[in-house]
Motif scaffolding. Structure first.
Motif, PDB file in Angstrom:
ATOM      1  N   ASP A   1       0.832  -1.202   0.000  1.00 44.82           N
ATOM      2  CA  ASP A   1       0.000   0.000   0.000  1.00 44.82           C
ATOM      3  C   ASP A   1       0.869   1.255   0.000  1.00 44.82           C
ATOM      4  O   ASP A   1       0.539   2.248  -0.683  1.00 44.82           O
TER       5      ASP A   1
ATOM      6  N   TYR B   1      -4.862   2.457  -0.957  1.00 41.13           N
ATOM      7  CA  TYR B   1      -5.032   1.790  -2.247  1.00 41.13           C
ATOM      8  C   TYR B   1      -5.466   0.329  -2.105  1.00 41.13           C
ATOM      9  O   TYR B   1      -6.121  -0.206  -2.992  1.00 41.13           O
TER      10      TYR B   1
ATOM     11  N   LEU C   1      -5.111  -3.218  -6.213  1.00 37.31           N
ATOM     12  CA  LEU C   1      -4.331  -3.922  -5.194  1.00 37.31           C
ATOM     13  C   LEU C   1      -5.326  -4.462  -4.175  1.00 37.31           C
ATOM     14  O   LEU C   1      -6.062  -3.696  -3.553  1.00 37.31           O
TER      15      LEU C   1
ATOM     16  N   LEU D   1       0.126   4.355  -8.260  1.00 33.98           N
ATOM     17  CA  LEU D   1      -0.216   3.296  -9.217  1.00 33.98           C
ATOM     18  C   LEU D   1      -1.724   3.099  -9.261  1.00 33.98           C
ATOM     19  O   LEU D   1      -2.398   3.185  -8.239  1.00 33.98           O
ATOM     20  N   GLN D   2      -2.239   2.818 -10.464  1.00 36.32           N
ATOM     21  CA  GLN D   2      -3.682   2.701 -10.653  1.00 36.32           C
ATOM     22  C   GLN D   2      -4.165   1.261 -10.809  1.00 36.32           C
ATOM     23  O   GLN D   2      -5.353   1.019 -10.927  1.00 36.32           O
TER      24      GLN D   2
ATOM     25  N   HIS E   1       3.888   1.476  -1.274  1.00 36.63           N
ATOM     26  CA  HIS E   1       4.494   1.590  -2.610  1.00 36.63           C
ATOM     27  C   HIS E   1       3.481   2.135  -3.625  1.00 36.63           C
ATOM     28  O   HIS E   1       3.830   2.981  -4.460  1.00 36.63           O
ATOM     29  N   TRP E   2       2.259   1.680  -3.558  1.00 35.56           N
ATOM     30  CA  TRP E   2       1.202   2.180  -4.448  1.00 35.56           C
ATOM     31  C   TRP E   2       0.958   3.678  -4.191  1.00 35.56           C
ATOM     32  O   TRP E   2       0.787   4.451  -5.116  1.00 35.56           O
ATOM     33  N   THR E   3       0.960   4.050  -2.916  1.00 32.21           N
ATOM     34  CA  THR E   3       0.727   5.446  -2.566  1.00 32.21           C
ATOM     35  C   THR E   3       1.866   6.338  -3.065  1.00 32.21           C
ATOM     36  O   THR E   3       1.628   7.417  -3.627  1.00 32.21           O
TER      37      THR E   3
END
Length: 781
Positions: free
Chosen positions: A257, A310, A269, A265-266, A259-261
């Motif tokens: 989460d 995310y 997850l 990233l879209q 890393h996505w933040t």
């Protein structure tokens, strides 16, 4: 005073099976962990079954299946009734683990090994402890104190210290000295120093699971994992990461989460477990058990790190339909033998022409024999061959840097047993519906009969009540009644003077209605006027008695159930054998959260136990760690590697006997005080009389030792404590080198690997003063 100490592996010795060990201290039997595998084969509990009723206390160290999986079964079906101890997170997350496993099993077979009620009952009986909180065991275990220390690896993970008299036993399995995203490292080796209270134990019990493993740098492992994920997603593939449902899943979910933040990233997850919502909920409310960085961030920003930005939580396979296209899914279980991870493996990793290649990232090696372990072994063998030809190891600060092994294009056939729950159709569905109708008719008839019997009983009770009330009324009426006071009425003769009384108007007392729970509650007595008006309006609308006498259906603080509701569609379980051609990109990224072999071989000499038992690891790993310890200078040579069922006598002395001393002998002894004990030395010979099994002591020497017998120093002085004593006496003392205390730059005090204290330096006033202070910390016999 020392105790009889015996140790017996019940499971998990010279292998990687679940952890379960019997520790006996005198007459007390302690069980260290109570694990099981996700196959839940009752035959695996053969050794546990023989001793379960005899156990006096259980200590649980982690919240995953290998450490507590068998506990509810032992409690419900093996006769275990003793107290159980763990930390709060182990209770909460352990329950989530078993809930998830139960639901996973019932999704694929008629699972009846244990029930959710068994899980609830077992975990309700656990006593929760906090870290560094000494707890004196009650009852038969009186005299034994246990203390929990942070092990890391999992939230609430525990290193147990068990103390009785002068014996200290440390049970330290599955610990991690390195700091992670959501947990600090273990206190066993915090800041490169072993905690004082855990050094020099009489006995250390530890595991060899990672003895032969050397980790690549963590940032390199994470970078490789993220690169593989993004590459797969951009090529229109999906990524599956099998994990557990309550322990390591927290580190993985928080890591992804974040890393996505960071990278905005879209791609979807998703965390997919049967208990995903409640796992996240417990993580939110247990921040105090997590790392300092995490709690500081929350204190400063008031942003809960497990309020994911995310990551989406799902608890049914059908929920994934809401997220079409490439996605990353964290799913339980890490063995790939059951659960959503196995379902997605069969769905995503089978070779399908025209379909984008998906990726499987293993985060745990899992147990030998599992599907995940077979895939790991294949990956490990292939990458070993690749790295041996390319020779990727590079030197780093004088030592070899361990490279991160690459992903491989995996294309192999596997023979698998596939379990499924499928809807009933055709004749089977008709037969099922007929059975259900017949059962419904029987239930309705039974309910009608019960209702009729209840009505008859209520009528009988009403008749009796009416008769009693009529009798009371007649009795009152037959008594002469007056509206005014009559002086002589009601007086009787006799010796005692009767008090004057005033007659009142006749009063008929109503009898209270009694039900099975006591006096029947009149609901209308507790209602507001507005509620009474509403009920009256409903009566007028629906009809007299529509809601009369029924409790209001007001539910406050409704909580979501721990598990999703079962689909009521009639189903059956099927099982078949299949050959599946697995095609995917395969990679292993170590996210197990355990210290590697190189670190363990550095930490153990600093703990410096008097005796060492090595458990839980393959035979090669166990032998590797034992040999490494044997070759260490100043390290104990009493190292044990028992097999399952083997009984070890690890008492502090070779032979320990309890003897009675005569009053004359006791009065002649010279006692020395040490802490709460008074000690004296008696030399003699033990022998067993021919007509008795009780040993006798033939005293040869008593009281003060004779000239040819050297004095015995009793006690365990820690150099950190001795440093404070010296400073209080005005002597400067600083640690220099490895474990050496230098005093006034003239005298050195150090402890050998065998625990012996050495005082070295120039013979001077300081030397003798320091030696005298050191002697005063012991009882000299």
């Amino acid at each position: 005073m020392t105790s009889y100490i015996k140790f017996t592996p019940i499971s998990g010795a010279k292998n990687e099976d679940a952890l379960c060990y019997l520790l006996e201290i005198d007459e007390v039997k302690l069980l260290l962990d109570c694990g099981w595998s996700d196959s839940f084969k009752v035959d695996d509990l053969y050794h546990l079954k023989k001793i379960a009723k005899q156990i006096d206390a259980v200590l649980i160290s982690h919240s995953d299946l290998p450490h507590l999986g068998a506990y509810p079964y032992a409690r419900s079906y093996l006769g275990m009734t003793c107290p159980v101890y763990s930390t709060v997170p182990v209770v909460n997350m352990g329950k989530m683990c078993l809930y998830d496993m139960y639901q996973s099993k019932t999704n694929e077979m008629n699972f009846d090994t244990f029930t959710l009620e068994d899980v609830d009952n077992a975990f309700d009986k656990i006593t929760s402890l906090r870290y560094s909180q000494p707890f004196a065991l009650p009852g038969k275990c009186r005299g034994i104190t246990i203390t929990a220390y942070a092990a890391a690896h999992t939230i609430g993970g525990t290193i147990w210290k068990i103390k009785q008299d002068t014996d200290e036993i440390v049970y330290a399995v599955d610990f991690n000295h390195r700091k992670e995203r959501h947990l600090d490292g273990t206190v066993l080796h915090s800041g490169g120093v072993v905690l004082d209270s855990l050094t020099r134990p009489s006995l250390l019990i530890t595991d060899a699971l990672n003895a032969a493993v050397i980790h690549p740098a963590r940032k390199d492992r994470y970078a490789a994992m993220f690169d593989t994920m993004i590459s797969t997603l951009r090529n229109n593939g999906s990524v599956l990461l099998p994990t557990d449902s309550s322990a390591r899943v927290l580190e993985l979910s928080y890591l992804l989460d974040q890393h996505w933040t960071t990278n905005q990233l879209q791609f979807p997850l998703i965390m997919l477990t049967n208990t995903s919502y409640h796992t996240a909920h417990f993580a939110k409310i247990m921040l105090e058990w997590m790392g300092d960085d995490l709690t500081k961030h929350f204190s400063q920003t008031r942003e809960n790190p497990f309020e994911f930005k995310y990551l989406r939580l799902c608890h049914k396979l059908e929920d994934l339909d809401q997220y079409p296209g490439p996605k990353v899914v964290i799913a339980s279980n890490d063995s790939l033998e059951t659960g959503f991870a196995r379902d997605l493996f069969l769905r995503w990793m089978e070779n399908t022409p025209g379909q984008a290649t998906n990726t499987l990232i293993l985060t745990d090696r899992s147990a030998p024999g599992s599907l995940a372990r077979k895939l790991y072994d294949d990956w490990d063998k292939t990458t070993d061959e690749m790295t041996s030809t390319t020779n990727e190891s590079v030197p780093l600060n004088g030592r070899t840097k361990t490279p991160v092994k690459p992903a491989i294009d995996y294309d192999t056939k596997h023979h698998l047993t596939v379990f499924r729950r499928v809807p009933l159709e055709g004749v089977e569905l008709q037969e099922h519906e007929a059975i259900q109708r017949a059962q419904a008719e029987r239930d309705a008839a039974q309910a009608a009969m019960i209702a009729r019997s209840k009505t008859i009983m209520e009528e009988d009770e009403s008749d009796v009540s009416d008769i009693d009330e009529a009798d009371d009324t007649m009795e009152d009426l037959m008594t002469t009644q007056y509206d005014l006071y009559v002086r002589d009425a009601g007086r009787s003769g006799g010796f005692f003077k009767q008090a004057q009384s005033y007659r009142m108007f006749p009063y008929l007392e109503k009898r209270k209605k009694i039900d099975d729970y006591g006096e029947a509650i009149q609901i209308e007595h507790y209602m507001k006027d507005s509620d009474l008006d509403r009920i009256q309006a409903e009566r007028n609308t629906v009809g007299e008695g529509a809601n009369f006498g029924k409790e209001e259906e007001m539910q406050i603080d409704i909580q979501e159930p721990l598990l999703p509701g079962r689909d009521q569609t009639p189903t059956k379980y099927i099982k078949n054998e299949q050959d599946i051609q697995v095609h995917c990109l395969l990679r292993y990224v170590d996210l197990e959260g355990l210290s590697d072999g190189r670190s363990m071989k550095t930490i153990l000499p600093q703990i410096a136990p008097r005796k060492l038992i090595i458990v839980h690891g393959g035979k090669e790993s166990t032998d590797d760690l034992a040999q490494a310890c044997q070759s260490m200078d100043h390290f104990t040579k009493e190292i044990f590697t028992p097999s399952v069922g083997e009984v070890l006598n690890v008492s502090a002395a070779t032979n320990i006997y309890r003897v009675k001393l005569t009053d004359a002998l006791v009065s002649s002894l010279q006692f020395s005080k040490l802490d709460d004990y008074e000690l004296a030395r008696v030399s003699g010979r033990i022998h067993f009389p021919e007509d008795s099994t009780t040993p006798s002591l033939d005293v040869a020497i008593s009281g003060e030792p004779s000239k040819w017998e050297p004095s015995v120093f009793v006690g365990d002085v820690r150099l950190t404590e001795f440093k404070r004593i010296l400073q209080a006496e005005g002597i400067s003392a600083e640690f220099k080198g490895e474990g050496m205390l230098v005093c006034n730059d003239q005298v050195a005090v150090r402890k050998t690997g065998a625990g012996q204290l050495l005082v070295e330096g120039v013979l001077s006033v300081d030397y003798y003063k320091i030696r005298s202070l050191l002697y005063s910390q012991h009882a000299i016999l």
